[in-house]
Design a protein around this motif. Structure first.
Motif, PDB file in Angstrom:
ATOM      1  N   SER A  47       0.826  -1.205   0.000  1.00  0.00           N
ATOM      2  CA  SER A  47       0.000   0.000   0.000  1.00  0.00           C
ATOM      3  C   SER A  47       0.864   1.260   0.000  1.00  0.00           C
ATOM      4  O   SER A  47       0.576   2.213  -0.744  1.00  0.00           O
ATOM      5  CB  SER A  47      -0.922   0.009   1.214  1.00  0.00           C
ATOM      6  OG  SER A  47      -1.788  -1.089   1.167  1.00  0.00           O
ATOM      7  N   LEU A  48       1.895   1.282   0.821  1.00  0.00           N
ATOM      8  CA  LEU A  48       2.792   2.437   0.840  1.00  0.00           C
ATOM      9  C   LEU A  48       3.475   2.639  -0.512  1.00  0.00           C
ATOM     10  O   LEU A  48       3.619   3.768  -0.987  1.00  0.00           O
ATOM     11  CB  LEU A  48       3.836   2.281   1.938  1.00  0.00           C
ATOM     12  CG  LEU A  48       3.339   2.499   3.359  1.00  0.00           C
ATOM     13  CD1 LEU A  48       4.435   2.154   4.358  1.00  0.00           C
ATOM     14  CD2 LEU A  48       2.892   3.933   3.541  1.00  0.00           C
ATOM     15  N   GLY A  49       3.884   1.555  -1.120  1.00  0.00           N
ATOM     16  CA  GLY A  49       4.518   1.644  -2.432  1.00  0.00           C
ATOM     17  C   GLY A  49       3.575   2.171  -3.495  1.00  0.00           C
ATOM     18  O   GLY A  49       3.942   3.031  -4.318  1.00  0.00           O
ATOM     19  N   MET A  50       2.329   1.704  -3.477  1.00  0.00           N
ATOM     20  CA  MET A  50       1.356   2.179  -4.463  1.00  0.00           C
ATOM     21  C   MET A  50       0.987   3.642  -4.231  1.00  0.00           C
ATOM     22  O   MET A  50       0.839   4.416  -5.190  1.00  0.00           O
ATOM     23  CB  MET A  50       0.090   1.314  -4.413  1.00  0.00           C
ATOM     24  CG  MET A  50       0.272  -0.061  -4.999  1.00  0.00           C
ATOM     25  SD  MET A  50       0.651  -0.002  -6.754  1.00  0.00           S
ATOM     26  CE  MET A  50       2.366  -0.453  -6.761  1.00  0.00           C
ATOM     27  N   MET A  51       0.839   4.044  -2.961  1.00  0.00           N
ATOM     28  CA  MET A  51       0.534   5.448  -2.678  1.00  0.00           C
ATOM     29  C   MET A  51       1.690   6.344  -3.091  1.00  0.00           C
ATOM     30  O   MET A  51       1.468   7.442  -3.630  1.00  0.00           O
ATOM     31  CB  MET A  51       0.204   5.631  -1.195  1.00  0.00           C
ATOM     32  CG  MET A  51      -1.144   5.061  -0.811  1.00  0.00           C
ATOM     33  SD  MET A  51      -1.701   5.490   0.835  1.00  0.00           S
ATOM     34  CE  MET A  51      -0.468   4.732   1.852  1.00  0.00           C
ATOM     35  N   SER A  52       2.926   5.903  -2.863  1.00  0.00           N
ATOM     36  CA  SER A  52       4.092   6.696  -3.280  1.00  0.00           C
ATOM     37  C   SER A  52       4.146   6.820  -4.795  1.00  0.00           C
ATOM     38  O   SER A  52       4.471   7.886  -5.328  1.00  0.00           O
ATOM     39  CB  SER A  52       5.375   6.045  -2.766  1.00  0.00           C
ATOM     40  OG  SER A  52       5.365   5.998  -1.369  1.00  0.00           O
ATOM     41  N   LEU A  54       1.546   6.679  -6.877  1.00  0.00           N
ATOM     42  CA  LEU A  54       0.484   7.594  -7.300  1.00  0.00           C
ATOM     43  C   LEU A  54       0.836   9.040  -6.976  1.00  0.00           C
ATOM     44  O   LEU A  54       0.552   9.956  -7.766  1.00  0.00           O
ATOM     45  CB  LEU A  54      -0.837   7.207  -6.634  1.00  0.00           C
ATOM     46  CG  LEU A  54      -1.470   5.917  -7.149  1.00  0.00           C
ATOM     47  CD1 LEU A  54      -2.712   5.579  -6.340  1.00  0.00           C
ATOM     48  CD2 LEU A  54      -1.800   6.044  -8.625  1.00  0.00           C
ATOM     49  N   TYR A  55       1.458   9.270  -5.838  1.00  0.00           N
ATOM     50  CA  TYR A  55       1.895  10.619  -5.482  1.00  0.00           C
ATOM     51  C   TYR A  55       2.927  11.124  -6.493  1.00  0.00           C
ATOM     52  O   TYR A  55       2.869  12.267  -6.954  1.00  0.00           O
ATOM     53  CB  TYR A  55       2.475  10.644  -4.070  1.00  0.00           C
ATOM     54  CG  TYR A  55       3.017  11.980  -3.660  1.00  0.00           C
ATOM     55  CD1 TYR A  55       2.168  13.017  -3.317  1.00  0.00           C
ATOM     56  CD2 TYR A  55       4.395  12.211  -3.624  1.00  0.00           C
ATOM     57  CE1 TYR A  55       2.664  14.254  -2.939  1.00  0.00           C
ATOM     58  CE2 TYR A  55       4.899  13.439  -3.252  1.00  0.00           C
ATOM     59  CZ  TYR A  55       4.028  14.459  -2.918  1.00  0.00           C
ATOM     60  OH  TYR A  55       4.532  15.677  -2.555  1.00  0.00           O
ATOM     61  N   GLY A  56       3.879  10.275  -6.850  1.00  0.00           N
ATOM     62  CA  GLY A  56       4.890  10.658  -7.828  1.00  0.00           C
ATOM     63  C   GLY A  56       4.296  10.956  -9.186  1.00  0.00           C
ATOM     64  O   GLY A  56       4.681  11.924  -9.853  1.00  0.00           O
ATOM     65  N   ILE A  57       3.339  10.149  -9.604  1.00  0.00           N
ATOM     66  CA  ILE A  57       2.677  10.397 -10.888  1.00  0.00           C
ATOM     67  C   ILE A  57       1.923  11.725 -10.839  1.00  0.00           C
ATOM     68  O   ILE A  57       1.959  12.516 -11.785  1.00  0.00           O
ATOM     69  CB  ILE A  57       1.738   9.230 -11.248  1.00  0.00           C
ATOM     70  CG1 ILE A  57       2.562   7.990 -11.587  1.00  0.00           C
ATOM     71  CG2 ILE A  57       0.822   9.587 -12.407  1.00  0.00           C
ATOM     72  CD1 ILE A  57       1.740   6.731 -11.760  1.00  0.00           C
ATOM     73  N   GLY A  58       1.246  11.964  -9.718  1.00  0.00           N
ATOM     74  CA  GLY A  58       0.525  13.231  -9.567  1.00  0.00           C
ATOM     75  C   GLY A  58       1.466  14.427  -9.621  1.00  0.00           C
ATOM     76  O   GLY A  58       1.144  15.458 -10.220  1.00  0.00           O
ATOM     77  N   CYS A  59       2.612  14.299  -8.981  1.00  0.00           N
ATOM     78  CA  CYS A  59       3.599  15.388  -9.013  1.00  0.00           C
ATOM     79  C   CYS A  59       4.128  15.607 -10.426  1.00  0.00           C
ATOM     80  O   CYS A  59       4.343  16.750 -10.847  1.00  0.00           O
ATOM     81  CB  CYS A  59       4.753  15.087  -8.065  1.00  0.00           C
ATOM     82  SG  CYS A  59       4.328  15.254  -6.327  1.00  0.00           S
TER      83      CYS A  59
END
Length: 72
Positions: A47-52, A54-59
Motif C-alpha cells: 500500500s505504501l509503495g502504491m501510494m508513493s 500515485l503521489y509521484g505520478i501526480g507530481c
C-alpha cells in the motif's frame, strides 16, 4: 548400524500431518504459522509503495516541485 538409526528409521507422519493441515477451515494462504503477520506486513508495504507511486505520478502531471519559470 545403530548409530544412525534416528536418521533413516523414523516414523512416517506425513499422512497424519496432511489430514490435520487439510482439516483446517481457514483459507490456504492463512494456514501456515505466522501467515497473518506476513500478509499484513506485505499489505502495508504494498500500500505504501502504491501510494508513493500515485503521489509521484501526480507530481509529474501537475509539475509540483519544479521551480517557477523566471519572467525576464
Amino acid at each position: 548400524m545403530a548409530l544412525l538409526d534416528f536418521v533413516y528409521n523414523r516414523p512416517n507422519r506425513v499422512l497424519a500431518l496432511q489430514k490435520q493441515y487439510q482439516a483446517d477451515p481457514r483459507p490456504i494462504y492463512l494456514r501456515p504459522a505466522g501467515a497473518k503477520a506476513t500478509i499484513a506486513t506485505y499489505g502495508v508495504i504494498f500500500s505504501l509503495g502504491m501510494m508513493s507511486t500515485l503521489y509521484g505520478i501526480g507530481c509529474l502531471v501537475t509539475g509540483y516541485g519544479k521551480p517557477a519559470p523566471k519572467d525576464a
